[in-house]
Design a protein around this motif. Sequence first.
Motif, mmCIF file in Angstrom:
data_model
loop_
_atom_site.group_PDB
_atom_site.id
_atom_site.type_symbol
_atom_site.label_atom_id
_atom_site.label_comp_id
_atom_site.label_asym_id
_atom_site.label_seq_id
_atom_site.Cartn_x
_atom_site.Cartn_y
_atom_site.Cartn_z
ATOM 1 N N ILE A 3 -10.356 23.384 6.805
ATOM 2 C CA ILE A 3 -10.564 22.424 5.719
ATOM 3 C C ILE A 3 -10.902 21.049 6.293
ATOM 4 N N SER A 18 -6.175 27.578 8.102
ATOM 5 C CA SER A 18 -6.950 27.121 6.943
ATOM 6 C C SER A 18 -7.054 25.603 6.912
ATOM 7 N N SER A 19 -5.986 24.924 7.266
ATOM 8 C CA SER A 19 -6.007 23.461 7.276
ATOM 9 C C SER A 19 -6.981 22.925 8.310
ATOM 10 N N ARG A 74 -5.368 23.808 -4.039
ATOM 11 C CA ARG A 74 -5.218 24.836 -2.999
ATOM 12 C C ARG A 74 -5.230 24.205 -1.611
ATOM 13 N N ASN A 75 -6.184 23.300 -1.377
ATOM 14 C CA ASN A 75 -6.271 22.631 -0.077
ATOM 15 C C ASN A 75 -5.030 21.792 0.196
ATOM 16 N N ALA A 101 -9.537 23.877 -6.273
ATOM 17 C CA ALA A 101 -9.797 23.816 -4.836
ATOM 18 C C ALA A 101 -9.016 22.675 -4.186
#
Length: 86
Positions: free
Chosen positions: A69, A65-66, A9-10, A6
């Motif tokens: 996150i 996505s960022s 991925r982040n 994870a």
Amino acid sequence: MRHAIAIIRNAVFLIVAGLFVVTVVWAQFICSLIPSIGTQCRGPELDAWMVPFFLAPFGVPALISSIAILASAGRRLSMMRSRRAA
């Protein structure tokens, strides 16, 4: 193991989103599409926008996505701070 995947991925999402934003800012600096910002251009100078255009299928989802996150990380931090204060 899942936590490490994870994190990787982040990190990849954040790096791709950052590079996409840099290419958009670079293209805007070279050839402005917004009339009130920067110098306007027409013709071959518009080729500066081809890099962000071709990176958009990867950059836009990575940017979204960022943001998610970073928002969830901010929420987690504020929850941890409120638990410490109580």
